[in-house]
Scaffold this motif. Structure first.
Motif, short mmCIF file in Angstrom:
data_model
loop_
_atom_site.label_atom_id
_atom_site.label_comp_id
_atom_site.label_asym_id
_atom_site.label_seq_id
_atom_site.Cartn_x
_atom_site.Cartn_y
_atom_site.Cartn_z
N LYS A 5 0.84 -1.21 0.00
CA LYS A 5 0.00 0.00 0.00
C LYS A 5 0.87 1.25 0.00
O LYS A 5 0.61 2.20 -0.72
N TRP A 9 1.34 3.98 -2.89
CA TRP A 9 1.11 5.39 -2.56
C TRP A 9 2.29 6.25 -3.02
O TRP A 9 2.11 7.31 -3.61
N LYS A 12 2.40 6.39 -6.86
CA LYS A 12 1.42 7.31 -7.42
C LYS A 12 1.91 8.76 -7.35
O LYS A 12 1.46 9.61 -8.12
N LYS A 60 -1.52 7.73 -11.78
CA LYS A 60 -2.28 8.75 -11.05
C LYS A 60 -3.69 8.28 -10.70
O LYS A 60 -4.26 8.73 -9.71
N GLN A 61 -4.23 7.42 -11.52
CA GLN A 61 -5.60 6.97 -11.26
C GLN A 61 -5.66 5.68 -10.44
O GLN A 61 -6.70 5.30 -9.95
N GLN A 63 -5.87 2.84 -7.94
CA GLN A 63 -6.30 2.71 -6.55
C GLN A 63 -6.13 1.25 -6.15
O GLN A 63 -6.72 0.37 -6.78
N THR A 65 -7.08 -1.70 -4.11
CA THR A 65 -8.16 -2.11 -3.20
C THR A 65 -7.94 -3.51 -2.67
O THR A 65 -8.51 -3.90 -1.68
N CYS B 42 -3.63 14.08 -16.77
CA CYS B 42 -4.45 12.90 -17.10
C CYS B 42 -5.50 13.23 -18.14
O CYS B 42 -5.71 12.49 -19.08
N GLU B 107 -15.63 -3.43 -4.10
CA GLU B 107 -15.03 -3.58 -2.78
C GLU B 107 -15.44 -2.46 -1.84
O GLU B 107 -15.48 -2.62 -0.64
N ASN B 108 -15.72 -1.30 -2.40
CA ASN B 108 -16.11 -0.18 -1.56
C ASN B 108 -17.60 0.11 -1.63
O ASN B 108 -18.06 1.10 -1.09
N GLY B 211 -9.34 9.09 -17.04
CA GLY B 211 -9.65 10.50 -16.88
C GLY B 211 -9.14 11.00 -15.55
O GLY B 211 -8.52 10.24 -14.81
N PRO B 212 -9.38 12.25 -15.27
CA PRO B 212 -8.82 12.83 -14.06
C PRO B 212 -9.29 12.17 -12.77
O PRO B 212 -8.58 12.19 -11.78
N GLU B 215 -10.67 5.58 -13.91
CA GLU B 215 -10.52 4.76 -15.12
C GLU B 215 -11.84 4.03 -15.36
O GLU B 215 -12.47 3.56 -14.42
N LYS B 233 -13.26 2.81 -11.75
CA LYS B 233 -12.48 3.23 -10.59
C LYS B 233 -12.63 4.73 -10.53
O LYS B 233 -11.98 5.46 -11.27
N ARG B 235 -12.65 8.13 -8.31
CA ARG B 235 -12.15 8.69 -7.06
C ARG B 235 -11.74 7.56 -6.12
O ARG B 235 -10.93 6.74 -6.48
N GLN B 236 -12.33 7.50 -4.94
CA GLN B 236 -11.92 6.42 -4.03
C GLN B 236 -12.76 5.16 -4.24
O GLN B 236 -12.62 4.20 -3.48
N GLU B 238 -14.28 1.88 -6.27
CA GLU B 238 -14.04 0.92 -7.36
C GLU B 238 -15.28 0.04 -7.41
O GLU B 238 -15.63 -0.60 -6.43
N ALA B 344 -8.22 12.16 -7.05
CA ALA B 344 -6.93 11.46 -7.07
C ALA B 344 -5.82 12.34 -6.52
O ALA B 344 -4.95 11.88 -5.78
N GLN B 349 -5.13 8.23 1.67
CA GLN B 349 -4.51 6.96 2.05
C GLN B 349 -5.03 6.54 3.41
O GLN B 349 -4.99 7.32 4.37
#
Lengths: 181, 394
Positions: A5, A9, A12, A60-61, A63, A65, B42, B107-108, B211-212, B215, B233, B235-236, B238, B344, B349
């Motif tokens: 992780k 981080w 990224k 950058k994108q 994540q 999980t 991006c 998962e989220n 994208g910004p 994905e 995916k 922001r935070q 997925e 992003a 974290q």
């Protein structure tokens, strides 16, 4: 897991050290999975190369999980499957009938150097149906649980287990017959 | 026959080596890529496709769905379900040309069946992890910005006023077809093709765009050009949207804002969606660690883990009245929304696994506020400190 992780981080945020660490940590595992699935080193090399390139481009994108290892392995599996499908459509060399020579061929820029055992294993694996081969490789070499394999293959847990069991039994039989020859 | 464990060992031990020279060459290429990606925004990489995707109503619907689900995740706290309610046979379709139905899971994101009637009516059914029972139902009316949340197990209903819901979508089916057609046919769109794949017995063409804020992978039916699966995916978050159905019949009552017979209304307040703050996040973490778990922070920060933790510890809430449950649930939701709306570049974290509440040394999570050079780090004692990048926990 936590180490990954933090690695992700840092990666990224553009850390070259983190990328080097991730690359060194997972490169050989991914090459082994890809080579096992495709039974051809050049295609396996291309796939792993592409997986890392896309991984970097999407830094950058990205994540994380689950596990990083699992994520990268899934990327390899998906691309290997596409290669397999593409070959089947072209009706050239089917994955299920792939000739073993591909693993043995040597190129000056060859990335993967197979041990004798790996070549033997891959040649034996080549006769398994692709889904079974995938289940065996991912479970034993990739360290994936059946639940993860089932999700990846889009089947039930039981089907994934069955695929593994059939593939593994067949593989045992092949390897055993080689020993007794 | 060769014993199974010997075969396993043989497979495990069958190794490869990688050519050091090639290793170095590939790594060099990757480092160059990393350098390039740093200097490349991006959004600039895939401008056409990203605009197309962000224009798509389905994007907005999915986004709204996820936000609503996250709100529900907070409110679920009050549920304390003591018995399961089977997946209700409430769906009796009636013909309409303006419906879209799909499943969301990730998962989220708790597995949720999403139904849309027109662009103003939404219904989400949050399913149990085995997919057999409906745990929470949320019905939203975008015209009035009101949301009705129902918990079948306790027969309780809560009305919530929504603020700042994302832009309302229109003409879903038409826009969706246009989007896929554009992706497939416009030579100027430089989107990565994933080839063809069998998805649930249908041959589909896959595309991946970045994208910004994330994905998107879209699989579209080769014959109809309609999306049948989207992996996102964002922001935070997925999540995966599957089992799309367009223009199917849905009962009007599914979207009714009336409290169903047998349900009792419990009081609620406004739940701000866009105005959630860091303070809300701290409060969410506090309740999660102190009330739901045993003074330890969750293993990860996600809606699904929250639901799982609530379910595992339901006995702890048995003494709460419904009103107390609602109050706590309403406090939980905004923290989730705050995290989900981070971008992003906010560099969120979560590292709170195994951290005990009160531990002032161990960080639980951090993020970088917009236009800030320092990070906001939340520690185990729930203190929040500004920390420079180089001093972040290693």
């Amino acid at each position: 897991m936590l180490e990954d992780k933090l690695l992700v981080w840092k990666f990224k945020r553009g850390s070259k050290e983190a990328l080097c660490h991730i690359y060194e940590k997972y490169r050989d595992d991914l090459l082994r999975i890809a080579a096992g699935l495709l039974n051809e080193t050049s295609a396996a090399e291309d796939i792993v190369h592409d997986v890392f390139v896309v991984f970097v481009r999407s830094a950058k994108q990205f994540q994380l999980t689950g596990s990083l290892r699992g994520y990268l392995a899934k990327c390899v599996v998906n691309r290997a499957r596409n290669v397999n499908l593409s070959r089947q459509r072209r009706k050239t060399v089917s994955m299920d009938n792939a000739e073993p020579i591909a693993l043995n061929s040597e190129r000056p820029d060859q990335w993967i150097i197979c041990s004798e055992e790996f070549t033997r294993l891959s040649n034996s694996m080549a006769v398994l149906p692709y889904e079974q081969r995938e289940a065996v490789i991912l479970h034993i070499q990739g360290g994936m649980k059946f639940r993860e394999i089932a999700k990846l293959q889009g089947v039930s847990d039981k089907t994934a287990q069955s695929r593994f069991r059939y593939g593994f039994t067949k593989l045992r039989s092949i390897l055993n017959s080689e020993v007794t020859k | 026959m060769r014993p199974a464990d010997m075969t396993r060992q043989f497979i495990k031990n069958a190794s490869i080596k990688s050519n050091p020279e090639v290793n170095e060459a590939v790594l060099k290429e990757l480092l160059n890529e990393l350098d390039q990606s740093k200097s490349m925004p991006c959004a600039a990489r895939e401008p056409n496709i990203w605009r197309t995707i962000m224009r798509s109503p389905i994007t907005k619907i999915a986004t709204a769905a996820v936000i609503l689900v996250s709100v529900v995740a907070g409110i679920y706290f009050l549920g304390v379900p003591t018995e399961s309610v089977a997946w209700a046979d409430v769906v009796r379709p009636i013909m309409t040309a303006r419906t879209v139905v799909f499943n969301v899971e990730g998962e989220n994101v708790p597995t949720t069946k999403v139904m849309n009637m027109g662009t103003q009516r939404f219904r989400g059914e949050v399913l149990s992890s085995d997919g057999k029972t409906v745990q929470v139902i949320v019905i939203a009316d975008y015209d009035t910005s009101r949301m009705l949340q129902l918990i079948p197990s306790t027969k309780t209903a809560v009305f919530i006023d929504m603020k700042d819901i994302p832009e309302e979508p229109e003409n879903v089916l038409e826009e969706l077809r246009n989007m896929v057609t554009e992706i497939q046919n416009d030579p100027d769109i430089s989107v990565e093709s994933l080839g063809e794949k069998d998805i649930d017995g249908r041959m589909a063409q896959g595309f991946r765009a970045t994208g910004p804020d994330g994905e998107w992978t879209i699989w579209a039916d080769l014959q109809t050009a309609l999306p049948i699966r989207m992996e996102q995916k964002w922001r935070q978050m997925e999540f995966v949207c599957t089992d799309f159905q367009f223009d199917i019949e849905l009962e009007e009552s599914l979207f009714s804002m009336e409290i169903p017979e047998g349900y009792s209304e419990v009081p609620s307040g406004e739940l701000p969606i866009e105005s959630s703050t860091e303070k809300d996040l701290v409060e969410t973490l506090r309740i999660w660690a102190e009330v739901i778990l045993d003074s330890v922070f969750p293993r990860d920060f996600s809606g699904q883990i929250y639901l799982d933790d609530c379910k595992k510890n339901r006995k702890k809430f048995a003494k709460l009245t419904q009103e107390q449950g609602v109050e706590l649930g309403m406090k939980m939701g905004p923290g989730f929304v705050f995290v989900q709306l981070l971008k992003a570049e906010n560099d969120w974290q979560y590292v709170g696994k195994n951290v005990k509440i009160g531990d002032s040394e161990s960080p639980v999570c951090w993020y970088r506020p917009e236009d800030s050079e320092t990070y906001r780090v939340i520690y185990g004692d729930l203190s929040v400190k500004d920390v420079s990048e180089e001093n972040l926990p290693k």
